[in-house]
Motif scaffolding. Structure first.
Motif, short mmCIF file in Angstrom:
data_model
loop_
_atom_site.label_atom_id
_atom_site.label_comp_id
_atom_site.label_asym_id
_atom_site.label_seq_id
_atom_site.Cartn_x
_atom_site.Cartn_y
_atom_site.Cartn_z
N PRO A 7 0.90 -1.39 -0.09
CA PRO A 7 0.01 0.01 0.07
C PRO A 7 0.81 1.10 0.19
CG PRO A 7 -0.55 -1.29 1.65
CD PRO A 7 0.58 -1.95 1.00
N LEU A 8 2.00 1.20 0.54
CA LEU A 8 2.87 2.34 0.84
C LEU A 8 3.30 2.74 -0.80
CD1 LEU A 8 4.51 4.43 1.93
CD2 LEU A 8 6.16 2.81 2.70
N CYS A 9 3.72 1.75 -1.39
CA CYS A 9 4.43 1.92 -2.65
C CYS A 9 3.24 2.35 -3.82
CB CYS A 9 5.04 0.63 -3.38
SG CYS A 9 6.41 0.34 -2.47
N GLU A 10 1.99 1.84 -3.60
CA GLU A 10 0.69 2.47 -4.33
C GLU A 10 0.61 3.72 -4.08
OE1 GLU A 10 -1.70 2.48 -7.16
OE2 GLU A 10 -0.63 0.81 -6.70
N ARG A 11 0.56 4.25 -2.66
CA ARG A 11 0.59 5.74 -2.41
C ARG A 11 1.49 6.71 -2.92
NH1 ARG A 11 -0.87 6.20 3.83
NH2 ARG A 11 -1.41 8.19 3.38
N LEU A 12 2.88 5.98 -3.03
CA LEU A 12 3.73 6.73 -3.59
C LEU A 12 3.62 6.93 -5.31
CD1 LEU A 12 7.13 4.98 -1.81
CD2 LEU A 12 6.38 7.34 -1.74
N ALA A 13 3.26 6.00 -5.86
CA ALA A 13 2.75 5.79 -7.09
C ALA A 13 1.84 6.97 -7.80
CB ALA A 13 2.48 4.64 -7.61
N TYR A 63 11.22 9.01 -10.46
CA TYR A 63 10.90 7.82 -10.80
C TYR A 63 9.53 7.75 -11.56
CZ TYR A 63 14.35 5.75 -7.88
OH TYR A 63 15.81 5.46 -6.98
N SER A 64 9.19 6.92 -12.49
CA SER A 64 7.96 6.67 -12.95
C SER A 64 6.97 5.94 -11.78
CB SER A 64 7.85 5.86 -14.36
OG SER A 64 8.17 4.40 -13.71
N ALA A 65 5.69 6.03 -12.17
CA ALA A 65 4.75 5.60 -11.15
C ALA A 65 5.06 4.11 -11.18
CB ALA A 65 3.25 5.73 -11.69
N ARG A 69 5.80 1.87 -7.73
CA ARG A 69 5.05 0.70 -7.21
C ARG A 69 6.07 -0.72 -6.95
NH1 ARG A 69 1.52 2.69 -11.27
NH2 ARG A 69 -0.61 3.27 -10.04
N ALA A 70 7.00 -0.65 -7.55
CA ALA A 70 7.88 -1.97 -7.48
C ALA A 70 8.89 -1.77 -6.47
CB ALA A 70 8.53 -2.23 -9.12
N LEU A 71 9.02 -0.46 -5.98
CA LEU A 71 10.07 -0.26 -5.00
C LEU A 71 9.92 -1.14 -3.74
CD1 LEU A 71 12.13 2.01 -4.80
CD2 LEU A 71 10.39 3.30 -3.29
N ARG A 72 11.19 -1.52 -3.05
CA ARG A 72 11.29 -2.26 -1.71
C ARG A 72 11.81 -1.08 -0.92
NH1 ARG A 72 14.89 -6.97 -2.79
NH2 ARG A 72 14.74 -7.16 -0.80
N PRO A 73 10.86 -0.47 -0.28
CA PRO A 73 11.18 0.86 0.44
C PRO A 73 12.32 0.75 1.36
CG PRO A 73 8.81 0.56 0.51
CD PRO A 73 9.59 -0.74 -0.35
N ARG A 74 12.19 -0.23 2.23
CA ARG A 74 12.96 -0.40 3.35
C ARG A 74 14.66 -0.52 3.08
NH1 ARG A 74 13.03 -3.95 9.07
NH2 ARG A 74 13.38 -5.92 7.62
#
Length: 195
Positions: A7-13, A63-65, A69-74
């Motif tokens: 959900p975090l990556c979706e929010r970032l996107a 970064y593109s959306a 979405r594909a990011l591994r944030p930690r």
């Protein structure tokens, strides 16, 4: 990817500013804990943490959306934090600050334990541990802190370090072995004093 990251990556996107606020909320304490342990200085960890999040935000803007979405944030944030710290170390080596000692910063750490004696003992233990961590080679120090302070998996540490999981396991093992060697005289002295 872990379930909290999706959900975090979706929010970032979909909304970078809102997503970034959540990214900071979720990961700021881990980034700070990592930087505090590798630097041994709370103020320095704060400054480097701010720099790491500034660099993260700047990078995310480009970064593109789909990439967000594909990011591994930690792991991604810890990589940025480790690079910010390494750059800081390089700068300090080129322009050292006179009289700065890692041990001096330990007094500002919040001490655990109910009474003054316990607080003094804990602060002294922290000072010894921070000094020992500072003596580890960079790769081992980062690996030990990410694994045992931040609580990252070996795979996540491998991503941050840019190496294989086996290499990380060896770095952690060697780092812990060196820490034991460095701390053994302190433990022996403590045993003598308490007996």
């Amino acid at each position: 990817m872990d379930k909290t990251a999706e959900p975090l990556c979706e929010r970032l996107a979909t909304d970078l500013d809102d997503g970034f606020t959540e990214l900071v909320r979720v990961h700021a304490s881990a980034v700070h804990a990592f930087l505090l342990r590798v630097t041994g200085n709370a103020a320095e960890a704060d400054d480097l943490g701010q720099e790491a999040f500034l660099r993260a935000y700047t990078a995310l803007q480009g970064y593109s959306a789909e990439r967000r979405r594909a990011l591994r944030p930690r792991a991604w944030l810890m990589t940025i934090a480790a690079n910010v710290w390494r750059n800081h170390v390089r700068t300090c080596v080129r322009r050292p600050v006179a009289g700065a000692r890692v041990e001096d910063s330990c007094e500002s750490w919040p001490a655990a334990g109910p009474g003054p004696q316990e607080r003094a003992d804990t602060a002294a233990d922290r000072a010894v541990l921070v000094a020992a961590l500072a003596r580890l080679p960079e790769r081992a120090r980062v690996a030990v802190v990410l694994r045992h302070v931040v609580g990252m998996s070996y795979a996540e540490v491998a991503t941050v370090q840019g190496c294989s999981v086996g290499t990380v396991k060896a770095q952690v093992s060697r780092g812990l072995g060196t820490l034991r060697e460095l701390l053994e005289p302190e433990v022996a002295l403590l045993r003598e004093v308490t007996m």
